[in-house]
Scaffold this motif. Structure first.
Motif, PDB file in Angstrom:
ATOM      1  N   UNK A   1       0.472   9.842 -19.518  1.00 46.60           N
ATOM      2  CA  UNK A   1      -0.273   9.462 -18.478  1.00 46.60           C
ATOM      3  C   UNK A   1      -0.348   8.148 -17.910  1.00 46.60           C
ATOM      4  N   UNK A   2      -0.594   8.030 -16.648  1.00 49.74           N
ATOM      5  CA  UNK A   2      -0.731   6.523 -16.404  1.00 49.74           C
ATOM      6  C   UNK A   2      -1.920   5.798 -16.881  1.00 49.74           C
ATOM      7  N   UNK A   3      -1.850   4.603 -17.622  1.00 54.75           N
ATOM      8  CA  UNK A   3      -2.988   3.986 -18.226  1.00 54.75           C
ATOM      9  C   UNK A   3      -3.126   2.778 -17.573  1.00 54.75           C
ATOM     10  N   UNK A   4      -3.995   2.532 -16.576  1.00 50.37           N
ATOM     11  CA  UNK A   4      -4.509   1.347 -16.089  1.00 50.37           C
ATOM     12  C   UNK A   4      -3.372   1.076 -14.839  1.00 50.37           C
ATOM     13  N   UNK A   5      -2.774   2.001 -14.640  1.00 47.19           N
ATOM     14  CA  UNK A   5      -1.793   1.741 -13.345  1.00 47.19           C
ATOM     15  C   UNK A   5      -1.960   3.041 -12.414  1.00 47.19           C
ATOM     16  N   UNK A   6      -1.863   2.903 -10.983  1.00 50.11           N
ATOM     17  CA  UNK A   6      -1.638   3.865  -9.980  1.00 50.11           C
ATOM     18  C   UNK A   6      -3.317   4.529  -9.973  1.00 50.11           C
ATOM     19  N   UNK A   7      -4.116   3.647 -10.156  1.00 54.82           N
ATOM     20  CA  UNK A   7      -5.591   4.109 -10.265  1.00 54.82           C
ATOM     21  C   UNK A   7      -6.063   4.034  -8.585  1.00 54.82           C
ATOM     22  N   UNK A   8      -5.487   3.689  -7.647  1.00 54.89           N
ATOM     23  CA  UNK A   8      -5.633   3.567  -6.367  1.00 54.89           C
ATOM     24  C   UNK A   8      -5.044   4.380  -5.575  1.00 54.89           C
ATOM     25  N   UNK A   9      -4.118   5.070  -6.065  1.00 55.91           N
ATOM     26  CA  UNK A   9      -2.998   6.132  -5.317  1.00 55.91           C
ATOM     27  C   UNK A   9      -3.779   7.307  -4.890  1.00 55.91           C
ATOM     28  N   UNK A  10      -3.761   7.400  -3.255  1.00 49.46           N
ATOM     29  CA  UNK A  10      -4.506   8.505  -2.660  1.00 49.46           C
ATOM     30  C   UNK A  10      -3.299   9.742  -2.721  1.00 49.46           C
ATOM     31  N   UNK A  11      -1.934   9.250  -2.199  1.00 46.49           N
ATOM     32  CA  UNK A  11      -1.175  10.209  -1.906  1.00 46.49           C
ATOM     33  C   UNK A  11       0.027  10.185  -3.038  1.00 46.49           C
TER      34      UNK A  11
ATOM     35  N   UNK B   1       2.829  -4.077 -11.179  1.00 46.24           N
ATOM     36  CA  UNK B   1       2.933  -4.972 -10.271  1.00 46.24           C
ATOM     37  C   UNK B   1       2.524  -4.309  -8.808  1.00 46.24           C
ATOM     38  N   UNK B   2       1.851  -3.159  -8.817  1.00 45.89           N
ATOM     39  CA  UNK B   2       1.439  -2.784  -7.574  1.00 45.89           C
ATOM     40  C   UNK B   2       0.000  -2.290  -7.505  1.00 45.89           C
ATOM     41  N   UNK B   3      -0.687  -3.360  -7.565  1.00 48.45           N
ATOM     42  CA  UNK B   3      -2.348  -3.189  -7.979  1.00 48.45           C
ATOM     43  C   UNK B   3      -2.766  -2.438  -6.633  1.00 48.45           C
ATOM     44  N   UNK B   4      -2.297  -2.558  -5.498  1.00 52.01           N
ATOM     45  CA  UNK B   4      -3.279  -2.076  -4.247  1.00 52.01           C
ATOM     46  C   UNK B   4      -2.423  -0.813  -3.691  1.00 52.01           C
ATOM     47  N   UNK B   5      -1.491  -0.093  -4.330  1.00 51.82           N
ATOM     48  CA  UNK B   5      -0.734   0.964  -3.842  1.00 51.82           C
ATOM     49  C   UNK B   5      -1.525   2.333  -3.596  1.00 51.82           C
ATOM     50  N   UNK B   6      -1.257   2.737  -2.422  1.00 55.09           N
ATOM     51  CA  UNK B   6      -2.219   3.929  -2.135  1.00 55.09           C
ATOM     52  C   UNK B   6      -1.613   4.992  -1.988  1.00 55.09           C
ATOM     53  N   UNK B   7      -0.131   5.072  -1.544  1.00 52.01           N
ATOM     54  CA  UNK B   7       0.660   6.190  -1.379  1.00 52.01           C
ATOM     55  C   UNK B   7       2.107   5.798  -2.082  1.00 52.01           C
ATOM     56  N   UNK B   8       2.653   6.763  -2.706  1.00 56.55           N
ATOM     57  CA  UNK B   8       3.934   6.553  -3.475  1.00 56.55           C
ATOM     58  C   UNK B   8       4.662   8.004  -3.331  1.00 56.55           C
ATOM     59  N   UNK B   9       5.985   7.520  -2.879  1.00 61.73           N
ATOM     60  CA  UNK B   9       6.727   8.886  -2.668  1.00 61.73           C
ATOM     61  C   UNK B   9       7.901   8.609  -3.582  1.00 61.73           C
TER      62      UNK B   9
ATOM     63  N   UNK C   1      -6.097  13.167 -13.725  1.00 60.59           N
ATOM     64  CA  UNK C   1      -7.103  12.345 -13.966  1.00 60.59           C
ATOM     65  C   UNK C   1      -7.008  11.102 -13.123  1.00 60.59           C
ATOM     66  N   UNK C   2      -6.039  11.119 -12.125  1.00 58.77           N
ATOM     67  CA  UNK C   2      -6.170   9.902 -11.226  1.00 58.77           C
ATOM     68  C   UNK C   2      -7.287   9.926 -10.446  1.00 58.77           C
ATOM     69  N   UNK C   3      -8.198   8.902 -10.439  1.00 60.91           N
ATOM     70  CA  UNK C   3      -9.426   9.126  -9.955  1.00 60.91           C
ATOM     71  C   UNK C   3      -9.575   9.091  -8.469  1.00 60.91           C
ATOM     72  N   UNK C   4      -8.417   8.610  -7.859  1.00 54.81           N
ATOM     73  CA  UNK C   4      -8.445   8.595  -6.181  1.00 54.81           C
ATOM     74  C   UNK C   4      -7.451   9.580  -5.653  1.00 54.81           C
ATOM     75  N   UNK C   5      -6.830  10.367  -6.318  1.00 51.99           N
ATOM     76  CA  UNK C   5      -5.802  11.226  -5.793  1.00 51.99           C
ATOM     77  C   UNK C   5      -6.352  12.140  -4.770  1.00 51.99           C
ATOM     78  N   UNK C   6      -6.061  12.051  -3.437  1.00 58.42           N
ATOM     79  CA  UNK C   6      -6.308  13.119  -2.671  1.00 58.42           C
ATOM     80  C   UNK C   6      -5.407  14.063  -2.084  1.00 58.42           C
TER      81      UNK C   6
ATOM     82  N   UNK D   1       0.773  -1.233   0.039  1.00 60.59           N
ATOM     83  CA  UNK D   1      -0.167   0.028  -0.063  1.00 60.59           C
ATOM     84  C   UNK D   1       0.798   1.337  -0.063  1.00 60.59           C
ATOM     85  N   UNK D   2       2.216   1.353   0.716  1.00 65.25           N
ATOM     86  CA  UNK D   2       2.793   2.465   0.592  1.00 65.25           C
ATOM     87  C   UNK D   2       4.309   2.025   0.271  1.00 65.25           C
ATOM     88  N   UNK D   3       4.899   2.853  -0.861  1.00 69.73           N
ATOM     89  CA  UNK D   3       6.115   2.571  -1.516  1.00 69.73           C
ATOM     90  C   UNK D   3       6.901   3.804  -1.567  1.00 69.73           C
TER      91      UNK D   3
END
Length: 471
Positions: free
Chosen positions: A245-255, A226-234, A274-279, A206-208
């Motif tokens: 553009x990210x295509x079909x990757x990083x779609x769950x990234x919030x941070x 290979x990071x299907x559940x990633x939520x935070x990327x630093x 247009x990353x849908x979950x980016x908060x 979830x965090x990388x």
């Protein structure tokens, strides 16, 4: 390390007296006999040259003083993961005075080996959160050993080690099936051009954290498969340019942390808009000075960054109010940090912060402080500008604008605008400026400036007055 190394040491990471470097050359350097390693130091001040000796170029460095030649026996090529784990967690003496807290992403991790903590986690199989920072880890070791020894690990800090290839990282991760948080900062990694990690290697991650690893944007997108559940990327300090553009990757990234990547500009930001979950987006020290959302006019909301709630813009070059006006177009922005920008420093800094609060109607936090605690401006905005800003009036480009409000039957306009009782004039955009005579006609429409009722403090009216009429 002996002097009988094979040429495949080129590219590997080494430590020499506590300083990290990458091997760039292996061979002889005439007229001196014997084998040498040519290394490029992480700290270029540690080196002596650019990889050349007496007119011959043996290797190249990114800095003119980043290179040195050393004897192989002086280089520490590191240890495998389990050796470092046992050294850290089995052999530490009990000493509560050595307690340390290491932050991985936003998660504090207590390093182990101290008092009651060592008793709790004396068995490697029970370990869940570990820190092997600066432990000279260079490889995974024998396949299967990690999985059988410490299968329950969920949080791993491997920052500032001697990992040189992404394949070594995957060799570790594929044995930690519950791995959720991984910090690889300050490992100079080579990323594979071919297929990403085997399916399932990072299935729980979830965090990388990849700060200062030298990764490129193309490599991020390639590995992200290979990071299907990633939520935070630093990705701090990687000299990244966003190229696609990210295509079909990083779609769950919030941070997403892109701070200290000086090549990023506003056009590149649109590629991740247009990353849908980016908060939360961190853009500190990227050098940005301008911003414009081409899909939204004044008073409208952009379709870009639809979920963005928090934006960090510290240490940039923001000097124009037009930048702040554009931020009001973000649909969900509630938190903004813009410390140490030209617009927010100097003698007018406090006043400018009040203007920012007034201009971005939905802000709840500014520079890590609750807006409601900022000189009372929040209450003024609530009463006069918060809702009216989106429904009744526009303010942009430093244009002098005077707006008053007419109540249709039932006071619906006043209600929609969130205005206090007593504001009952027509909506006009004209040339009224501070000092105009009350009651003066505006483009032929009789009217007068709205009178702010007595419950609104005079100082807050001054703030709103400046917001409406000053650049």
């Amino acid at each position: 390390m002996n002097d009988t190394l094979t040429p495949d040491v080129v590219g590997r990471r080494v430590s020499v007296n506590g300083e990290c470097a990458t091997v760039r050359f292996h061979g002889t350097v005439p007229p001196v006999a014997g084998l040498w390693l040519g290394v490029e130091w992480d700290n270029p001040e540690r080196g002596k040259h650019d990889g050349s000796h007496e007119g011959t170029v043996y290797f190249k460095c990114s800095h003119p003083t980043g290179g040195s030649f050393i004897r192989p026996h002086k280089a520490n090529f590191g240890v495998d993961f389990l050796t470092a784990l046992r050294d850290r967690y089995e052999d530490e003496p009990e000493d509560d005075a050595k307690k340390q807290i290491v932050t991985i992403g936003n998660i504090p991790v207590e390093t182990i080996g101290f008092g009651s903590v060592i008793k709790k986690q004396s068995q490697l199989s029970e370990l869940r959160d570990i820190s092997l920072r600066s432990c000279a880890v260079s490889c995974a070791g024998d396949k299967g050993d990690i999985a059988s020894t410490c299968p329950n690990i969920r949080v791993v800090n491997l920052s500032q080690n001697l990992l040189s290839a992404w394949e070594e990282v995957t060799g570790i991760a594929e044995q930690l099936r519950h791995l959720e948080v991984l910090d690889l900062s300050e490992n100079k990694l080579q990323f594979p051009p071919g297929s990403p990690a085997p399916v399932g290697t990072f299935s729980a991650l979830k965090v990388l954290v990849l700060n200062r690893t030298g990764i490129t944007w193309a490599e991020v997108l390639h590995c992200a498969q290979g990071w299907p559940a990633l939520e935070e990327l630093y990705l701090k300090s990687n000299n990244i340019s966003i190229s696609e553009r990210p295509a079909d990757v990083l779609q769950l990234v919030r941070l997403l942390d892109l701070s200290s990547n000086q090549s990023i500009d506003e056009n590149q930001l649109f590629l991740i808009a247009y990353l849908p979950r980016l908060e939360r987006l961190i853009l500190g020290d990227v050098g940005i000075s301008s911003l414009h959302f081409p899909d939204a006019g004044v008073g409208c909301k952009t379709a870009m960054f639809p979920s963005l709630q928090s934006l960090v813009l510290d240490d940039n070059r923001i000097s124009q109010w037009s930048f702040i006006n554009e931020l009001d177009k973000l649909q969900s922005l509630h938190s903004l940090s813009c410390l140490r920008n030209p617009l927010t420093v100097g003698s007018e800094a406090k006043t400018h912060l009040q203007f920012i609060i007034a201009k971005i109607g939905q802000l709840r936090t500014l520079n890590r402080c609750e807006v409601g605690a900022t000189a009372g401006v929040f209450e003024a905005r609530k009463q006069v500008t918060e809702n009216a800003k989106d429904t009744v009036f526009e303010y942009c480009g430093g244009r002098q604008t005077w707006l008053s409000f007419r109540d249709p039957p039932g006071g619906a306009a006043r209600g929609r605008a969130g205005l206090p009782e007593g504001v009952r004039e027509g909506v006009e955009r004209g040339g009224w400026a501070p000092g105009s005579r009350p009651g003066q006609a505006q483009r032929g429409v009789p009217g007068r400036p709205p009178q702010i009722p007595s419950p609104l403090p005079h100082g807050l009216w001054i703030t709103i007055h400046r917001f409406l009429f000053l650049k």
